[in-house]
Design an enzyme around this catalytic site. Sequence first.
Site, PDB file in Angstrom:
ATOM      1  CD  GLU A 137     129.353  54.826 -25.587  1.00 25.94           C
ATOM      2  OE1 GLU A 137     129.587  53.916 -26.256  1.00 25.94           O
ATOM      3  OE2 GLU A 137     128.245  55.421 -25.554  1.00 25.94           O
TER       4      GLU A 137
ATOM      5  CG  ASP B 121     119.816  71.074 -33.090  1.00 26.95           C
ATOM      6  OD1 ASP B 121     119.487  71.686 -34.125  1.00 26.95           O
ATOM      7  OD2 ASP B 121     120.776  71.429 -32.598  1.00 26.95           O
TER       8      ASP B 121
END
Length: 292
Positions: free
Chosen positions: A94, A196
């Site tokens: 998306e 992360d």
Amino acid sequence: MTNWQAIAERISAASGRAFAPGRPQPIGGGCINQAVVLGAGEQRVFVKLNSADLLAMFEAEAAGLAEMAATNSIRVPAPICTGRIGQQAFIAMEHIDLGGARGDTAAAGRQLAAMHRTTRERFGWDRDNTIGSTPQPNAERDDWVAFWAEQRLGFQLGLAARNGYRGRLQQRGERLRQGLAGLLDHAPSASLLHGDLWGGNLGYAEGGQPVIFDPACYYGDREADLAMTELFGGFGGQFRAAYEEAWPLAPGYPVRKRLYNLYHILNHLNLFGGGYLRQAEAMIDQLLSELG
């Protein structure tokens, strides 16, 4: 040369509706993958590409996005498909317009805390993935100290040795590994982590809605995510205050934070070179001083 039409056909098959790629719009800012936006209007799709042998990296990213999305907590780009076309691997997801929106940093803190409420019995994940372009092993363990000693700190130190960083870094690093139980002195749940979470992997959609992306997911101590939000900045005090209002941190976090961020500094050493060596050694020395 990239076969955009073939990628569009994969997107069409995965999404169940016809998709026309249009003219690819390159997106800058990444140092690992080529990134483009395909399509137009409401049919825009974000695509990352790399060499065909790195398909597993994209498959793990798609799995991480899906795992985070399933928590219904903080928004992530919905993965559409991954695949190989010729000499290239790709991931399509998306497209979320992150341009110019003023971010609701408090909402980001609350929603991350909600995501961390998703837990498993064991630390790790059911697949390995990457942190940047570095392999990240995630074999599941019952013991958090053992997981961190072997698959985070130990793995990065071993990689550093292979990259030529031996001597003091290895000697002091091994001493730290042996003393981890004295620093990881609480009993964390195995929470779903982004893995992360630096400022470049957080953005804001229309209306200030937080969005996180580019994950390196696994299940571990939620403080590891919180620690990285402080490593390079970009989150702000409202983020942290809202997180702690939703789920307060345990005593001793300031020390554990340095240990968790050492993993990322060692990874930067292995990715980008000796400029991070002195910082890694200083962090190890500070942590060893906590052990006495």
